[in-house]
Design a protein around this motif. Sequence first.
Motif, PDB file in Angstrom:
ATOM      1  N   SER A  95       0.848  -1.373  -0.105  1.00 47.18           N
ATOM      2  CA  SER A  95       0.021   0.046   0.092  1.00 47.18           C
ATOM      3  C   SER A  95       0.821   1.004  -0.032  1.00 47.18           C
ATOM      4  CB  SER A  95      -1.039  -0.012   1.222  1.00 47.18           C
ATOM      5  OG  SER A  95      -1.718   1.128   1.327  1.00 47.18           O
ATOM      6  N   GLY A  96       1.907   1.120   0.910  1.00 47.43           N
ATOM      7  CA  GLY A  96       2.955   2.170   0.698  1.00 47.43           C
ATOM      8  C   GLY A  96       3.585   2.571  -0.503  1.00 47.43           C
ATOM      9  N   ILE A  97       3.864   1.494  -1.284  1.00 48.27           N
ATOM     10  CA  ILE A  97       4.569   1.566  -2.529  1.00 48.27           C
ATOM     11  C   ILE A  97       3.478   2.068  -3.554  1.00 48.27           C
ATOM     12  CG2 ILE A  97       5.655   0.216  -4.466  1.00 48.27           C
ATOM     13  CD1 ILE A  97       7.116  -1.537  -2.410  1.00 48.27           C
ATOM     14  N   ASP A  98       2.348   1.397  -3.481  1.00 52.67           N
ATOM     15  CA  ASP A  98       1.280   1.956  -4.251  1.00 52.67           C
ATOM     16  C   ASP A  98       0.933   3.702  -4.243  1.00 52.67           C
ATOM     17  OD1 ASP A  98       1.087  -0.422  -5.268  1.00 52.67           O
ATOM     18  OD2 ASP A  98      -0.670  -1.060  -4.334  1.00 52.67           O
ATOM     19  N   GLY A  99       1.174   4.073  -2.889  1.00 57.14           N
ATOM     20  CA  GLY A  99       0.889   5.584  -2.720  1.00 57.14           C
ATOM     21  C   GLY A  99       1.865   6.520  -3.278  1.00 57.14           C
ATOM     22  N   TYR A 100       3.153   5.954  -3.026  1.00 64.43           N
ATOM     23  CA  TYR A 100       4.315   6.693  -3.716  1.00 64.43           C
ATOM     24  C   TYR A 100       4.031   6.792  -5.282  1.00 64.43           C
ATOM     25  CZ  TYR A 100       6.412   7.785   0.643  1.00 64.43           C
ATOM     26  OH  TYR A 100       6.688   8.186   1.935  1.00 64.43           O
ATOM     27  N   PHE A 101       3.742   5.327  -6.009  1.00 62.66           N
ATOM     28  CA  PHE A 101       3.623   5.113  -7.443  1.00 62.66           C
ATOM     29  C   PHE A 101       2.496   6.471  -7.842  1.00 62.66           C
ATOM     30  CE2 PHE A 101       5.264   0.730  -7.914  1.00 62.66           C
ATOM     31  CZ  PHE A 101       6.613   1.100  -7.435  1.00 62.66           C
ATOM     32  N   GLU A 102       1.292   6.451  -7.085  1.00 58.92           N
ATOM     33  CA  GLU A 102       0.461   7.517  -7.559  1.00 58.92           C
ATOM     34  C   GLU A 102       0.876   8.787  -7.330  1.00 58.92           C
ATOM     35  OE1 GLU A 102      -2.730   6.762  -8.632  1.00 58.92           O
ATOM     36  OE2 GLU A 102      -1.942   4.584  -8.546  1.00 58.92           O
ATOM     37  N   GLN A 103       1.856   9.054  -6.191  1.00 60.10           N
ATOM     38  CA  GLN A 103       2.343  10.511  -5.918  1.00 60.10           C
ATOM     39  C   GLN A 103       3.013  10.780  -7.046  1.00 60.10           C
ATOM     40  OE1 GLN A 103       3.879  10.828  -1.877  1.00 60.10           O
ATOM     41  NE2 GLN A 103       5.185  12.614  -2.635  1.00 60.10           N
ATOM     42  N   TRP A 104       3.846  10.024  -7.549  1.00 60.18           N
ATOM     43  CA  TRP A 104       5.081  10.239  -8.609  1.00 60.18           C
ATOM     44  C   TRP A 104       4.021  10.064  -9.967  1.00 60.18           C
ATOM     45  CZ3 TRP A 104       8.505   5.937  -6.433  1.00 60.18           C
ATOM     46  CH2 TRP A 104       9.246   6.378  -5.408  1.00 60.18           C
ATOM     47  N   GLN A 105       2.661   9.763  -9.838  1.00 63.11           N
ATOM     48  CA  GLN A 105       2.014   9.799 -11.263  1.00 63.11           C
ATOM     49  C   GLN A 105       2.507   8.938 -12.268  1.00 63.11           C
ATOM     50  OE1 GLN A 105       1.610  14.004 -12.186  1.00 63.11           O
ATOM     51  NE2 GLN A 105       0.023  14.131 -10.813  1.00 63.11           N
ATOM     52  N   LEU A 106       2.964   7.595 -11.992  1.00 56.48           N
ATOM     53  CA  LEU A 106       3.317   6.647 -12.836  1.00 56.48           C
ATOM     54  C   LEU A 106       2.227   6.093 -13.491  1.00 56.48           C
ATOM     55  CD1 LEU A 106       5.956   4.517 -10.478  1.00 56.48           C
ATOM     56  CD2 LEU A 106       6.444   6.674 -11.983  1.00 56.48           C
ATOM     57  N   SER A 107       2.315   5.774 -14.982  1.00 55.20           N
ATOM     58  CA  SER A 107       1.688   4.942 -15.642  1.00 55.20           C
ATOM     59  C   SER A 107       1.608   3.583 -15.103  1.00 55.20           C
ATOM     60  CB  SER A 107       2.168   5.005 -17.244  1.00 55.20           C
ATOM     61  OG  SER A 107       3.030   4.304 -17.342  1.00 55.20           O
ATOM     62  N   GLU A 108       0.696   2.741 -15.506  1.00 57.52           N
ATOM     63  CA  GLU A 108       0.609   1.344 -15.421  1.00 57.52           C
ATOM     64  C   GLU A 108       1.766   0.629 -15.559  1.00 57.52           C
ATOM     65  OE1 GLU A 108      -1.816  -0.393 -13.243  1.00 57.52           O
ATOM     66  OE2 GLU A 108      -2.678   1.627 -13.024  1.00 57.52           O
ATOM     67  N   SER A 143      12.252   7.537 -16.941  1.00 59.49           N
ATOM     68  CA  SER A 143      11.096   8.334 -16.745  1.00 59.49           C
ATOM     69  C   SER A 143      10.766   7.999 -15.113  1.00 59.49           C
ATOM     70  CB  SER A 143      10.019   7.745 -17.710  1.00 59.49           C
ATOM     71  OG  SER A 143       8.764   8.664 -17.249  1.00 59.49           O
ATOM     72  N   ILE A 144      10.776   6.895 -14.828  1.00 61.21           N
ATOM     73  CA  ILE A 144      10.209   6.580 -13.338  1.00 61.21           C
ATOM     74  C   ILE A 144      11.333   7.437 -12.460  1.00 61.21           C
ATOM     75  CG2 ILE A 144      10.468   4.782 -11.489  1.00 61.21           C
ATOM     76  CD1 ILE A 144       9.448   2.861 -14.056  1.00 61.21           C
ATOM     77  N   TYR A 145      12.708   7.367 -12.620  1.00 57.97           N
ATOM     78  CA  TYR A 145      13.727   8.088 -11.877  1.00 57.97           C
ATOM     79  C   TYR A 145      13.348   9.398 -11.751  1.00 57.97           C
ATOM     80  CZ  TYR A 145      16.252   3.590 -12.540  1.00 57.97           C
ATOM     81  OH  TYR A 145      16.547   2.288 -12.580  1.00 57.97           O
TER      82      TYR A 145
END
Length: 166
Positions: A95-108, A143-145
């Motif tokens: 859940s924490g990782i998913d939260g950061y992925f959302e915060q960084w606005q990563l695509s699927e 792009s992720i970095y």
Amino acid sequence: MSSKEFQEMSLKLPFVGLLVYCLSLIAFTLDFLSEVTGWKFLSALPWVLHEIFTLMTLIGLCVGMYFIALSYRLASSNTRYLVKQLDAARGAFQSGIDGYFEQWQLSEAEKDIALLTIKGMTISEIADIRQTKQSTIKTQSSSIYKKAGVSSRAQLVSSLIEELLK
């Protein structure tokens, strides 16, 4: 009961049970051999004492088995508790990782690649899993970095761990 007390008890119970069980088994074997061979060690006892000895042996066997069964039940209960705790920790971590992925606005696709990167997979392994070219994975990793505000895989993992430990 604290974790340390539980550990001490869970180590003592099977030992006590096994000790009582073994002593009773030895007593039963001695009694059996004295009956079969006519050995005078126990058969020389008066009838009432012999029956009391036999009864105590039976009780010892039962008590030993009780302690062994109790220790098994406690260990089983502790294992179920630890599995629940581990599942909860996994869920919280994900859940924490998913939260950061959302915060960084990563695509699927970037989320998948970031997760595989965090798991320690190489670019070529990720490309094989995703059935794409390594150059595509490199581009998406960059792009992720950039979105995460880091410049390398090590910084990405370090940043995530640091944030999740807060």
